[in-house]
Design a protein around this motif. Structure first.
Motif, mmCIF file in Angstrom:
data_model
loop_
_atom_site.group_PDB
_atom_site.id
_atom_site.type_symbol
_atom_site.label_atom_id
_atom_site.label_comp_id
_atom_site.label_asym_id
_atom_site.label_seq_id
_atom_site.Cartn_x
_atom_site.Cartn_y
_atom_site.Cartn_z
ATOM 1 N N SER A 1 0.826 -1.202 0.000
ATOM 2 C CA SER A 1 0.000 0.000 0.000
ATOM 3 C C SER A 1 0.864 1.258 0.000
ATOM 4 C CB SER A 1 -0.932 0.022 1.203
ATOM 5 O OG SER A 1 -1.818 -1.071 1.105
ATOM 6 N N THR B 1 -3.991 -4.834 6.594
ATOM 7 C CA THR B 1 -4.510 -3.469 6.557
ATOM 8 C C THR B 1 -5.460 -3.271 5.384
ATOM 9 O OG1 THR B 1 -2.404 -2.749 7.399
ATOM 10 C CG2 THR B 1 -3.856 -1.046 6.554
ATOM 11 N N THR B 2 -5.030 -3.775 4.216
ATOM 12 C CA THR B 2 -5.850 -3.568 3.036
ATOM 13 C C THR B 2 -6.822 -4.735 2.898
ATOM 14 O OG1 THR B 2 -3.946 -2.553 2.020
ATOM 15 C CG2 THR B 2 -5.752 -3.136 0.555
ATOM 16 N N ASP C 1 -3.908 -2.007 -5.901
ATOM 17 C CA ASP C 1 -3.333 -2.461 -4.630
ATOM 18 C C ASP C 1 -4.164 -3.634 -4.131
ATOM 19 O OD1 ASP C 1 -1.990 -2.596 -2.226
ATOM 20 O OD2 ASP C 1 -3.176 -1.005 -1.283
HETATM 21 MG MG LIG Z 1 -2.070 -2.707 2.210
#
Ligand SMILES: [Mg+2]
Ligand SMILES: Nc1nc2c(ncn2[C@@H]2O[C@H](COP(=O)(O)OP(=O)(O)OP(=O)(O)O)[C@@H](O)[C@H]2O)c(=O)[nH]1
Length: 618
Positions: free
Chosen positions: A14, A33-34, A53
């Motif tokens: 990211s 996180t993503t 991403d």
């Molecule tokens: Mg990420």
């Protein structure tokens, strides 16, 4: 031209994505996180390049939603080029996925990120040898300091290649690949997936199932385990050829203390309590400053100006909303996210998760829910989204309940702004304690009554890092901006509507009907019911509208400290906010969303009534 950023969790995808596209995305020092896919367009030599991403994954043939999603995108050839990001400091671990990606025969390049950390740990990687062995271009980068980032896209556009390295599997598997390939014309990767029951070609799947069964009987283990074993072996061999390690000093530094139950848990409690105290103190300092300034320069003159009653009502609702938002909520939201962002960036968040996991186990709870729960301290919405990563349905179900009880930043605003400011700091901490106990009890109860399997957990603890001010500010800003552009306008509109409802006497009707519960059982002023309802829109609005309805930011003028305490407790527990309910519905279905909403309403009311009863009687 489409490029996909693929790789393990927490390797810097990211961060690289936001460097390449200029789009600010959430980057943090913990895995997972993503969870949603984000694309951005970057122009190279006037050619638009779409960069995506992808969520971090450990494997391409797993069954989690992320893994399936990424696999589908890769097998459907959604990207012209894959940029595989690997953690140079933990290359061997990352090679497993790398070898799988290679098998998909998509043009790719390998970006070995975290070069700075690798260097610090005395790890050096022979990129030339790596590239020669695998047949794809290799680039060493350090995203945090911007090293080599500008070279990624040109390399991907000009040099991306289909690798030639192949994992050599167990002879039965290799035989199956040959046989099934000959019979159905399927390529190596399709057969490998089909042997694990993945794919769309029905004939191939049928043939593969028969052969897989034979292999499994022979080996006494599932095909997926055999493949995984072979890949791990290949990854280890490959890493031996490309990595040289300088002798390391054997000391895991602060982790020796941070990860042990003793003194780790004490340190954790210390860190969390200081975090809250800091939010309370810094927040209330600015709160007082802004609120008083507002009263002096806007509210008082407005009251004295002698407007027509309706005009006055509208103006008053407008300004008091701004006062409530900017003066009361903002200082706490700001401090909270700034501090939280620092804690996240150091990697301490993951250590909290690690420790909490051990504690939870003692209570018969499972640890997989921990990362989302820790995330929930910021906002429940991404936390509920992160539930997807949890292995089994049962764990996801329990996690959904527990996460929606975690006091998010908005609830911290309520607790800080009402209880810490008007009742006292210890009273504020006691609300956290009550919530914590309720979460534990709920967890224990649910883990007893829900059936289903429980998965083991692999929790990666990322290295401790000195937080970089730029990153901390960017991440804090993402949340604060969300508060300013979404919450503030919502608050102003709601406040004006409230003003009008009040002006025409409609609020009185609502309050009349809720009065028995509000006044009778909870001992709260009747207008509190309207605040609780608005709190469903956004949690901190319960507090802000209380100020609007009370007509003053100095709440002790209209409520006793016991009432303020009860109000804060009830509104923190009472129903998740509408956005959380919406993602609960999307992720877990209608039934769970409704059940959780009802449960939390009951919990809030019962807790409030108990406190009211106990303190009134005593
Ligand atoms: Mg990420
Ligand atoms: N030291 C160092 N840290 C880095 C580097 N690149 C990223 N990081 C840090 O690594 C952490 C993870 O970065 P992310 O970009 O969120 O990782 P990701 O691959 O998107 O992770 P998921 O979304 O969980 O799959 C953050 O704390 C980054 O600041 C690097 O080159 N060097």
């Amino acid at each position: 031209m489409k490029i996909g950023l693929i790789g393990n969790p927490n390797v810097g995808k990211s961060l690289i994505f936001s460097h390449l596209t200029g789009i600010g995305v959430e980057v943090s020092n913990y895995p997972g996180t993503t969870v949603d896919i984000l694309s951005g367009v970057s122009c190279i030599n006037r050619l638009p390049v779409e960069i995506t991403d992808l969520p971090g994954i450990y494997s391409l043939d797993g069954e989690s939603d992320e893994e399936r999603l990424v696999r589908d995108l890769v097998t459907s050839r959604s990207f012209d080029v894959l940029v595989m990001v690997l953690d140079a400091a933990h290359l061997e671990r990352n090679l497993y996925l790398f070898l799988q990606v290679l098998e998909h025969q998509v043009p790719m390049i390998a970006v070995l990120n975290m070069a700075d950390e690798a260097e610090e740990q005395g790890i050096s990687i022979n990129t030339q040898a790596f590239s020669d062995i695998c047949g794809v271009p290799v680039l060493l980068t350090a995203a945090t300091i911007g090293k080599n980032l500008p070279e990624i896209i040109p390399l991907a556009l000009e040099k991306a290649a289909i690798g030639h390295f192949q994992v050599s599997y167990d002879r039965h598997i290799e035989a199956a690949i040959r046989t099934l390939g000959r019979l159905s014309g399927a390529d190596r990767i399709s057969v490998l997936l089909a042997l694990q029951g993945i794919g769309t070609d029905v004939l191939l799947l049928e043939g593969a199932a028969t052969i897989a069964k034979e292999i499994e009987e022979e080996h006494q283990m599932p095909v997926s385990r055999i493949l995984a074993g072979n890949r791990h072996h290949a990854a280890t061999e490959l890493s031996k050829q490309v990595i040289t390690r300088a002798p390391v000093k054997e000391s895991r530094g602060p982790d020796r203390w941070l990860l042990r139950p003793f003194p780790g848990v004490l340190i954790m409690a210390g860190v969390l309590i200081s975090l809250l105290l800091c939010v309370f103190m810094v927040g209330s300092f600015f709160e007082e400053l802004i609120v008083e300034g507002f009263d002096l320069f806007i509210i008082e003159p407005l009251k004295a100006a002698g407007f027509d009653p309706l005009v006055y009502e509208l103006l008053f609702s407008f300004f008091i909303a701004i006062q409530a938002g900017l003066g009361i909520a903002f200082p706490f939201v700001f401090t909270f996210y700034l501090l939280m962002s620092v804690v996240e960036d150091t990697g301490y968040m993951s250590r909290i998760a690690f420790l909490a996991d051990r504690i939870m186990h003692r209570f018969g709870l499972h640890g997989q829910a921990i990362i989302p729960m820790v995330l929930g301290l910021g906002c429940n919405v991404p936390a509920v989204m992160a539930i997807r990563q949890i292995g089994t349905k049962r764990e996801r179900y329990i996690a959904a309940f527990l996460i929606t009880m975690v006091p998010c930043s908005a609830r911290t605003v309520i607790i800080a702004g009402i209880v810490a400011v008007f009742v006292g700091i210890y009273a504020a901490l006691s609300i956290y304690l009550i919530i914590f106990v309720l979460i534990l009890l709920t967890g224990i109860f649910l883990s007893r009554v829900t059936t289903g399997s429980q998965l083991g957990m692999v929790l990666e603890v990322p290295p401790l890092r000195i937080p970089s001010p730029g990153m901390v500010l960017t991440r804090a800003w993402i949340h604060i901006r969300e508060f300013l552009v979404i919450a503030m306008p919502l608050l102003i509109v709601s406040s004006v509507i409230l003003g009008l409802l009040g002006f025409y006497g409609i609020l009185d009707v609502i309050e009349l009907y809720t009065a028995p519960v509000m006044e009778g059982l909870l001992g709260l002023p009747t207008f509190a019911s309207t605040s609780l309802l608005f709190g469903i829109l956004r949690k901190e609005m319960a507090f802000e509208t209380l100020v609007v309805l009370a007509g003053t930011a100095n709440l002790t003028e209209v409520m006793t400290t016991l009432q303020l305490y009860i109000f804060a407790l009830v509104s923190t527990l009472f129903v998740p906010c509408i956005s959380t309910i919406a993602v609960l519905y999307r992720e877990q279905g209608l039934k769970t969303a409704v059940l959780i909403s009802i449960y939390t309403v009951l919990l809030g009311l019962v807790a409030g009534i108990l406190i009211n009863y106990v303190f009134r009687v005593m």
